[in-house]
Scaffold this motif. Sequence first.
Motif, mmCIF file in Angstrom:
data_model
loop_
_atom_site.group_PDB
_atom_site.id
_atom_site.type_symbol
_atom_site.label_atom_id
_atom_site.label_comp_id
_atom_site.label_asym_id
_atom_site.label_seq_id
_atom_site.Cartn_x
_atom_site.Cartn_y
_atom_site.Cartn_z
ATOM 1 N N SER A 140 -15.840 -1.803 5.203
ATOM 2 C CA SER A 140 -14.935 -1.848 4.056
ATOM 3 C C SER A 140 -14.384 -3.247 3.843
ATOM 4 O O SER A 140 -14.237 -3.713 2.713
ATOM 5 C CB SER A 140 -13.786 -0.862 4.250
ATOM 6 N N SER A 144 -14.873 -5.093 0.406
ATOM 7 C CA SER A 144 -13.684 -5.513 -0.332
ATOM 8 C C SER A 144 -13.625 -7.025 -0.477
ATOM 9 O O SER A 144 -13.269 -7.543 -1.540
ATOM 10 C CB SER A 144 -12.428 -5.008 0.373
ATOM 11 N N LEU A 227 -10.674 5.602 -6.268
ATOM 12 C CA LEU A 227 -10.598 4.265 -5.679
ATOM 13 C C LEU A 227 -11.370 3.255 -6.518
ATOM 14 O O LEU A 227 -10.845 2.189 -6.881
ATOM 15 C CB LEU A 227 -11.165 4.299 -4.253
ATOM 16 N N LEU A 231 -9.643 0.166 -8.700
ATOM 17 C CA LEU A 231 -9.923 -1.216 -8.321
ATOM 18 C C LEU A 231 -10.692 -1.952 -9.407
ATOM 19 O O LEU A 231 -10.355 -3.089 -9.766
ATOM 20 C CB LEU A 231 -10.707 -1.258 -7.008
ATOM 21 N N ILE A 285 -4.742 7.978 3.520
ATOM 22 C CA ILE A 285 -5.229 8.008 2.138
ATOM 23 C C ILE A 285 -4.075 8.266 1.167
ATOM 24 O O ILE A 285 -3.949 7.604 0.125
ATOM 25 C CB ILE A 285 -6.324 9.092 1.985
ATOM 26 N N CYS A 288 -1.899 5.176 0.817
ATOM 27 C CA CYS A 288 -2.568 4.146 0.011
ATOM 28 C C CYS A 288 -2.488 4.467 -1.484
ATOM 29 O O CYS A 288 -2.258 3.580 -2.316
ATOM 30 C CB CYS A 288 -4.028 4.006 0.433
ATOM 31 N N LEU A 289 -2.689 5.737 -1.837
ATOM 32 C CA LEU A 289 -2.637 6.143 -3.238
ATOM 33 C C LEU A 289 -1.236 5.940 -3.823
ATOM 34 O O LEU A 289 -1.084 5.451 -4.948
ATOM 35 C CB LEU A 289 -3.064 7.607 -3.381
ATOM 36 N N PHE A 319 -6.141 -0.458 -1.731
ATOM 37 C CA PHE A 319 -7.535 -0.105 -1.992
ATOM 38 C C PHE A 319 -8.414 -0.411 -0.773
ATOM 39 O O PHE A 319 -9.342 0.340 -0.451
ATOM 40 C CB PHE A 319 -8.060 -0.862 -3.207
ATOM 41 N N LEU A 322 -7.891 2.323 1.746
ATOM 42 C CA LEU A 322 -8.346 3.619 1.231
ATOM 43 C C LEU A 322 -9.845 3.803 1.406
ATOM 44 O O LEU A 322 -10.319 4.874 1.812
ATOM 45 C CB LEU A 322 -7.965 3.737 -0.249
ATOM 46 N N ARG A 323 -10.602 2.742 1.146
ATOM 47 C CA ARG A 323 -12.067 2.843 1.217
ATOM 48 C C ARG A 323 -12.568 3.230 2.609
ATOM 49 O O ARG A 323 -13.316 4.202 2.752
ATOM 50 C CB ARG A 323 -12.711 1.527 0.769
ATOM 51 N N THR A 349 -18.822 5.834 -6.414
ATOM 52 C CA THR A 349 -18.283 4.485 -6.599
ATOM 53 C C THR A 349 -18.770 3.912 -7.924
ATOM 54 O O THR A 349 -18.009 3.313 -8.686
ATOM 55 C CB THR A 349 -18.718 3.564 -5.444
ATOM 56 N N LEU A 379 -4.307 7.426 -10.154
ATOM 57 C CA LEU A 379 -4.007 7.387 -8.722
ATOM 58 C C LEU A 379 -3.077 8.527 -8.314
ATOM 59 O O LEU A 379 -3.246 9.129 -7.245
ATOM 60 C CB LEU A 379 -3.378 6.043 -8.356
#
Length: 397
Positions: A140, A144, A227, A231, A285, A288-289, A319, A322-323, A349, A379
Motif C-alpha cells: 500500500s 500510495s 477509497l 482519493l 477502516i 480512516c473513513l 486513504f 485504509l488501503r 479500484t 465516505l
Amino acid sequence: MKKTIKQQKSILIILLSNIFIAFLGIGLIIPVMPSFMNIMHLSGKTMGYLVAVFAVSQLLISPLAGYWVDRYGRKKIIIIGLFLFGVSELIFGLGTNVFVLYLSRILGGISAAFIMPGVTAYVADITSIQERSKAMGYISAAISTGFIIGPGVGGFIAEYGIRMPFYFAAAIAFLACITSIFILKEPLTKEELAEISANKKQTTIIRDFKKSFHPLYFIAFILVFVLAFGLSAYETIFSLFSDLKFGFTPKDIAAIITISSIFGVVVQVFVFAKMVDKLGEKKLIQLCLITAAIFAVASTLISSFLEVLAVACFIFLAFDLLRPALTTFLSKDAGKEQGFVAGMNSTYTSLGNIVGPAIGGILFDVNIHYPYLFAAVILVIGLGITFMWKEKPLGNA
C-alpha cells in the motif's frame, strides 16, 4: 515453512518497486494536463476522458488478469505488465495526436491490471499470515507513494520539458522489467498453479462480479471502491482547486503532494502493522473513513498554504491506511484464490478511479467546493456500510 520478510528483502524491494512504478505513471499526467491542452488544443472534456480511459481499460482487464495470475504464474504477468507500461509511457511522450494519447492510456490501464494482482498475489504467496498485514502495508505504501507522488514528480521533471516525465517513466519501467526477469522466481510450482486452475473455470467479468457479491467479499470491495473514488476525486481536482482558489504554482502543488505522500508512507511503514494489531482491520477502516470525511469538508474552509498542507497530509494518510487494511482483510480470506481477490480488488479500484474524477469534474464546474463535499458524503456512506460488516469465516464463496 515460509521465509520471513527480512529473509526476502531483495525480492520484496523488486516487487514494491514494480508496483510503485505502475502507479507513478497514473499520476504523472496530472501536472502536465494544462500544457498538453494548450499545445494540442484539447478540451477539458478530452483531458478528463484521458484520465478515465486508463481506469476503464484497467477495469475490463483486471478480472482476466486475476485469472491469468493464478493460471500462468505471478512472474510472467508482472513482467508483461511492466513491458506494456513502458510502451504506454513512451507512446504518450511521443504522441502528437489524440488517438495516440488514448492508445497510450489504454495500454497503461492494461499494464496496471496486470501488475497490481500479480504483485499482490506474489507477496501473499511468500509471506506468512502473521506477517501478511506488514507486507500489505508495504504494498500500500508503494501504491500510495506512486499514486500520490506522481503529480509531484511529473511537475518537477516537466521543468526539463513537457514530455520528459513520460520518457522517464518509460525508462524506469523497462529497467524494472529487465530486473524482474533475472531476479524474480515464480513462487508457485507448475503443479500448484495447475491445481488452482483446475479448481476454477475460465473467468468472465460477470462471473467474477457475481462471486464478489458474497456478503463478506462485497462489503470489502465496496469500501475499496469508496477509497478509490475519494482519493481519485480529491487528487484529480486538487491541482485545479489549488490553482483557482489560492493561486498556487505547480511547484507549490508538487510540494504539498510530495510532503503529504512522504508523511503517509512513513506512518504506513512504521505504524500500520501496530495499529492493525491494536484496533483490528474493521475499527481501523472506520477510523480512516471518519478522518477522511472530516478533512474533506475541512478542505472547503481552509485558506493558507500551511492549512492546505495539513489537511492534505491527513486526508492522504487516511486513504493510505485504509488501503492496506482492506487488502490485508481480503488476502487473509482469499486462501488459494489470491489472483481472483487481487484482480477484483483492482476492478473495484478502477471503478472508483472512473467515477471519482468524472463526477468530481462535473461538480467542480458547478462549484469548486462540491467535489470535496460529495466525497465526504460517499465516505460517510462507506462508514455506514462497515456497521453491516459481520466478521466471520468466509467459507466457500
